[in-house]
Design a protein around this motif. Structure first.
Motif, short mmCIF file in Angstrom:
data_model
loop_
_atom_site.label_atom_id
_atom_site.label_comp_id
_atom_site.label_asym_id
_atom_site.label_seq_id
_atom_site.Cartn_x
_atom_site.Cartn_y
_atom_site.Cartn_z
N VAL A 34 0.86 -1.19 0.00
CA VAL A 34 0.00 0.00 0.00
C VAL A 34 0.89 1.23 0.00
N ILE A 35 0.66 2.11 -0.98
CA ILE A 35 1.40 3.37 -1.08
C ILE A 35 0.47 4.49 -0.67
N ASP A 36 0.93 5.31 0.24
CA ASP A 36 0.10 6.35 0.85
C ASP A 36 0.67 7.74 0.55
N PRO A 37 0.15 8.42 -0.49
CA PRO A 37 0.60 9.80 -0.74
C PRO A 37 0.03 10.72 0.33
N GLY A 38 0.88 11.35 1.10
CA GLY A 38 0.41 12.17 2.20
C GLY A 38 -0.46 13.33 1.76
N HIS A 39 -1.43 13.68 2.65
CA HIS A 39 -2.30 14.84 2.48
C HIS A 39 -3.22 14.67 1.26
N GLY A 40 -3.75 15.76 0.72
CA GLY A 40 -4.67 15.66 -0.41
C GLY A 40 -5.96 16.44 -0.18
N GLY A 41 -6.56 16.89 -1.29
CA GLY A 41 -7.81 17.63 -1.21
C GLY A 41 -7.65 18.92 -0.44
N ARG A 42 -8.52 19.13 0.56
CA ARG A 42 -8.47 20.37 1.33
C ARG A 42 -7.25 20.45 2.24
N ASP A 43 -6.53 19.34 2.36
CA ASP A 43 -5.30 19.30 3.16
C ASP A 43 -4.10 19.37 2.22
N ALA A 44 -3.54 20.57 2.08
CA ALA A 44 -2.43 20.76 1.14
C ALA A 44 -1.10 20.27 1.68
N GLU A 92 -7.13 7.92 9.67
CA GLU A 92 -7.49 6.57 10.10
C GLU A 92 -7.79 5.66 8.91
N ASN A 93 -8.46 6.20 7.90
CA ASN A 93 -8.83 5.41 6.74
C ASN A 93 -7.63 4.93 5.94
N ARG A 94 -6.54 5.66 6.00
CA ARG A 94 -5.33 5.23 5.29
C ARG A 94 -4.85 3.90 5.87
N ALA A 95 -4.88 3.80 7.19
CA ALA A 95 -4.49 2.55 7.84
C ALA A 95 -5.53 1.46 7.59
N VAL A 96 -6.80 1.84 7.60
CA VAL A 96 -7.87 0.86 7.36
C VAL A 96 -7.72 0.23 5.98
N ILE A 97 -7.41 1.05 4.98
CA ILE A 97 -7.21 0.54 3.62
C ILE A 97 -6.13 -0.53 3.61
N ALA A 98 -5.03 -0.25 4.28
CA ALA A 98 -3.90 -1.20 4.31
C ALA A 98 -4.26 -2.47 5.07
N ASN A 99 -4.94 -2.32 6.20
CA ASN A 99 -5.29 -3.48 7.01
C ASN A 99 -6.31 -4.38 6.32
N LYS A 100 -7.29 -3.78 5.66
CA LYS A 100 -8.30 -4.56 4.95
C LYS A 100 -7.70 -5.33 3.78
N ALA A 101 -6.65 -4.77 3.20
CA ALA A 101 -6.01 -5.42 2.05
C ALA A 101 -5.03 -6.50 2.48
N ASP A 102 -4.84 -6.69 3.80
CA ASP A 102 -3.84 -7.63 4.31
C ASP A 102 -2.49 -7.36 3.66
N ALA A 103 -2.14 -6.08 3.58
CA ALA A 103 -0.89 -5.68 2.92
C ALA A 103 0.32 -6.21 3.67
N ASN A 104 1.39 -6.41 2.92
CA ASN A 104 2.66 -6.86 3.50
C ASN A 104 3.60 -5.70 3.77
#
Length: 382
Positions: A34-44, A92-104
């Protein structure tokens, strides 16, 4: 007592239950990242002083380049992005995405900055969850401002006080939770962090600010090896100039990709047969060793001069007694590494002997890997 601390136990339990446990029939391979690009949208995120460059844009571009490099080289690896567009994603959802995917593996990409008019700070840094050996050091060190800033996105979310059980990213006392938690994947996280630091040092932004342990919320909530990378300083003219060019961003992505290749090779090669770990580890008995009874570490012959090989089972920022139950009867060799201490068992001058021991050791220490000890430091064996 703050609601945050009252909810500490259920939060910790839910995190532990989210960790996937392989069955004895499974062969562990690095199948999902899982690759997590920090911030986004209203959070510059960080913004350049001329207001022309945003952290959210740089991180997304580097992340997309990294995604394509991994997909091209490893078609069998599933690459998941926490965001692929300029949208706001709750922490929190960034971590949830990774956990649900059973990422390594979880890779969070960010850009650093300092306030005021100072411009001298530069370079990249790599962070894993944890604390240093000195009590409270990480919570009030130079990295606290960085940690507060990256965690502060929480306050942009709706009803964040309820969702995060009273955690306040601006209050140092809230970070007590991180001193109470031990990352089950710390050794692997540190190994990948060191891979990243080595690889990025050959890229367009060469100054390394090192690997450190810090209380980032997103790293705490992910149930797999995880790192957060600050690829450079928005407030430094040279770093900024590099991040503004396509060549510079591609070079940064290249460095992280090279680290990924190193980590995957080691991860796959060291997990060819890993049955589920015993939830209640039992003391090691000699009959379980795949070599002669004299081979276990506690009875090994004195180490001779020259490179020594072994199996790293723990890296942590505190002293552990050699007879601690964690080591299951093995007597570890301690290798200092900055704020950390690395604990290595089954040391030998013979790499072949260590390789014979490794499959059995990994049944007991799921997160272990082979290392070479030389000149007072450890190097993972690819």
């Amino acid at each position: 007592m703050k609601p945050f601390f009252r909810h500490l136990l259920p939060l910790s339990l839910s995190l532990l239950l989210a960790i996937p446990v392989p069955t004895s029939a499974q062969v562990l391979k690095l199948k999902t990242v899982v690759i997590d690009p920090g911030h986004g949208g209203r959070d510059a995120g960080c913004v350049s002083r001329d207001n022309k460059t945003y952290e959210k844009t740089v991180t997304l571009d580097v992340a997309k380049r990294l995604e394509q490099k991994i997909k091209a080289a490893y078609p069998d690896v599933k690459v998941i992005m926490t965001r692929s567009t300029d949208k706001f994603v709750e922490l929190e959802n960034r971590a949830v995405i990774a956990n649900k995917a059973d990422a390594n593996l979880f890779i969070s990409i960010h850009v650093n900055s300092i306030g005021g008019k100072a411009t001298s700070a530069n370079g990249f840094s790599v962070h894993v969850l944890g604390q240093s050996a000195k009590k409270g050091n990480d919570l009030f060190s130079k990295n606290l401002d960085l940690v507060k800033r990256e965690n502060s996105v929480i306050m942009m979310e709706d009803d964040y006080k309820t969702k995060y059980q009273g955690f306040d990213p601006s209050d140092p006392q809230s970070y007590i939770i991180f001193s109470l938690m031990q990352n089950a994947h710390l050794s692997q996280s540190l190994a990948f962090a060191e891979d990243v630091a080595d690889a990025l040092a050959n890229g367009p932004i060469k100054r390394s600010r090192g690997v450190s342990q810090d209380p980032f919320w997103v790293l705490w909530r992910t149930a797999m090896p995880s790192v957060l990378i600050e690829v450079g300083f928005m407030s430094n003219p040279n770093d900024l100039a590099t991040m503004r060019t396509e060549k510079g961003r591609d070079g940064i992505a290249d460095g992280i990709f090279n680290a990924f290749k190193t980590f995957k090779t080691r991860y796959d090669g060291g997990n060819t047969a890993a049955p589920a770990p015993d939830p209640k580890p039992q003391p090691v008995v000699e009959e379980e060793e795949p070599v002669a009874p004299s081979a276990p570490e506690e009875k090994a012959a004195p180490v001779k001069e020259g490179p020594v090989y072994g199996i790293q089972v723990l890296a942590i920022g505190k002293d552990m007694k050699w007879d601690d139950p964690y080591f299951q009867g093995y007597k570890p060799t301690v290798v200092p590494a900055g704020k950390l201490k690395k604990y290595v068992i089954c040391t030998s001058n013979s790499l072949e002997e260590v390789k014979k021991n490794f499959p059995n050791i990994q049944k007991k220490f799921k997160d272990s890997y082979m290392v070479k000890i030389e000149n007072g430091s450890t190097t993972p064996i690819r």
